[in-house]
Design an enzyme around this catalytic site. Structure first.
Site, PDB file in Angstrom:
ATOM      1  CE  LYS A 104       0.402  -1.635   4.112  1.00  0.00           C
ATOM      2  NZ  LYS A 104       0.514  -3.315   4.672  1.00  0.00           N
ATOM      3  CE  LYS A 202      -3.559  -1.533   5.363  1.00  0.00           C
ATOM      4  NZ  LYS A 202      -3.328  -2.189   6.493  1.00  0.00           N
ATOM      5  N   GLY A 299      -2.358 -10.052   9.047  1.00  0.00           N
ATOM      6  CA  GLY A 299      -1.820 -11.420   9.275  1.00  0.00           C
ATOM      7  C   GLY A 299      -1.527 -12.176   8.257  1.00  0.00           C
TER       8      GLY A 299
HETATM    9  N1  HSE Z   1       0.316  -3.740   9.642  1.00  0.00           N
HETATM   10  C1  HSE Z   1      -1.107  -3.755   9.049  1.00  0.00           C
HETATM   11  C2  HSE Z   1      -2.017  -3.691  10.160  1.00  0.00           C
HETATM   12  C3  HSE Z   1      -1.268  -4.961   8.140  1.00  0.00           C
HETATM   13  O1  HSE Z   1      -1.638  -4.000  11.208  1.00  0.00           O
HETATM   14  O2  HSE Z   1      -3.168  -3.558   9.844  1.00  0.00           O
HETATM   15  C4  HSE Z   1      -0.793  -4.922   6.687  1.00  0.00           C
HETATM   16  O3  HSE Z   1      -1.665  -3.877   6.298  1.00  0.00           O
END
Ligand code: HSE
Length: 427
Positions: A104, A202, A299
């Site tokens: 992202k 995102k 995950g």
């Molecule tokens: N590190 C991100 C989160 C996961 O904790 O949502 C991957 O996008």
């Protein structure tokens, strides 16, 4: 439905790469017509001890074993970071290979260039894994005949996990963060999770694929959960709210509001009830249609599954699902938004202090809905600071900011009070 065999090269064998390889190995025997053939995995260190046994002839140190390998038609990029991920993605597209990326940060910074490259070379670009909280609505975002009016989402599993555990277990921020890292939710460097940038990336990707416009990261107001304490989580609960880190986008004609920050959401709302790494997004379009999706936000398997969905789309010959569109959109500055606010001051518990704060807020047309002051009664020491929490009615952000500046100058009030915006959500 006819499907195509795919010959796959993967850049990266970290948490997500490992999940993809595991699923690819399982899928071989799965029912259905999908034939996914793993050809090569390019890694930095082929001797590293890994959770899975990948036969050594699949592993390579040399990116050309994927990029210049005519047998490979589909490239999965799961190394993260901007460089050399960007170069691998661009080169793969230039060579006519489909690309699937979970990156992202890369898409938020170079989305237009990468999407254009995919269109130019008639390749499929799969981005579901870049926002697994929303991947099943990505298609509706791109094919909906109506414009999106509002989108609000919890897009970071690590932050949602931390905020949930703070409320449930009363543990410290740092202890919970450590656990999130051990469980593979947080990025290797969790700073982008905590400071809101992962969520902003995102949001930018979703805006890019739905509007054809990738707002520059600097223009998306971004605040993380660094300043949220257990005390705030508990005060919010007392007021009937939960604290969540959200991404919000609202569209009024060509004016776009795009922001990321913690919010107080009424605790009975759907988003407020998403706990742990569970993420979700709510969208309302211009004719009032509302859709939503809930998914684990982080995950190994959730991300690898989103990648598998892209592979299935390519295999079904679905082609590009979001050609970039041009759009003239102006971003609304945060100062122009209007909402309710949670304000936390630390103030001396003596006559007139609350009145002074309230009077400054009144000067800026900010009306107070409720107040909590946790005094220490007769046990209080002279000039001891106590927390004062105020929940305002809807107010303009610029007025709030001006009032806070004035309150900052009061000798009885500690500097830099905390502000958390309030959000009602869509559902
Ligand atoms: N590190 C991100 C989160 C996961 O904790 O949502 C991957 O996008």
């Amino acid at each position: 439905m006819s499907t195509k065999n795919l010959h796959i090269g993967i850049f990266g064998l970290g948490t997500v790469g490992t999940g993809v390889v595991e699923l690819l190995m399982k899928k071989k025997d799965a029912p259905g017509n999908y034939h996914f053939i793993l050809e090569k995995v390019v890694v930095k260190n082929p001797n590293k001890k890994r959770e899975i046994d990948v036969p050594s002839d699949f592993l390579s140190l040399n990116p050309d074993d994927i990029l210049n390998n005519p047998a490979i038609d589909t490239v999965i990029e799961v190394i993260g970071g901007i460089h050399p991920a960007k170069e691998f993605v661009i080169q793969a597209l230039e060579k006519g290979k489909n690309v699937i990326t979970a990156n992202k940060a890369l898409l938020a910074s170079y989305g237009s260039e990468i999407f254009n490259k995919a269109v130019e070379n008639r390749c499929y670009l799969g981005v579901r894994a870049s926002n697994i909280a929303a991947y099943r609505i990505i298609e509706s975002l791109t094919t909906s005949p109506s414009k999106i009016e509002k989108l609000i989402g919890i897009f970071n599993g690590t932050c949602n996990y931390i905020l949930t555990e703070m409320e449930k277990k009363g543990e410290s921020f740092s202890a919970i963060l450590k656990r999130a890292q051990e469980m593979g939710y947080a990025e290797a460097d969790p700073i982008n999770d905590i400071n809101g940038y992962d969520t902003a990336h995102k949001l930018i990707v979703l805006l890019g694929i739905s509007l054809g416009y990738f707002p520059p990261i600097k223009s998306v107001y971004t605040e993380g959960i660094n300043n949220i304490t257990l005390q705030d989580v508990l005060f919010a609960r007392e007021l009937g709210y939960r604290i969540k880190l959200v991404a919000i986008a609202k569209r009024e004609e060509e004016m776009l509001e795009a922001r990321v920050h913690p919010v107080l959401i009424p605790k009975e709302k759907w988003l407020a009830r998403l706990e742990g790494i569970e993420n979700g997004v709510e969208v309302r379009d211009e004719i009032g249609l509302e859709i939503g999706m809930q998914a684990p936000g982080a995950g190994k398997y959730p991300t690898a599954t989103a990648i598998m969905e892209d592979l299935i789309c390519i295999s079904r010959g679905r082609g590009l699902f979001f050609p970039p569109r041009k759009s003239s959109i102006t971003l609304k500055p945060i100062e122009k938004i209007e909402t309710k606010y949670y304000l936390k001051f630390h103030a001396v518990d003596k006559a007139g202090v609350l009145a002074k704060i309230a009077s400054i807020l009144g000067d800026y047309n900010i009306s107070i809905e409720s107040v909590i002051q946790k005094g220490k009664g007769d046990k209080r020491k002279e000039n001891e600071m106590v927390p004062v929490i105020m929940l305002t009615h809807r107010s303009r952000e610029d007025n709030i900011q001006k009032a806070l500046k004035k309150i900052n100058d009061l000798p009885e009030v500690e500097k830099n009070p905390l502000l958390i915006r309030v959000e009602e959500g869509i559902f």
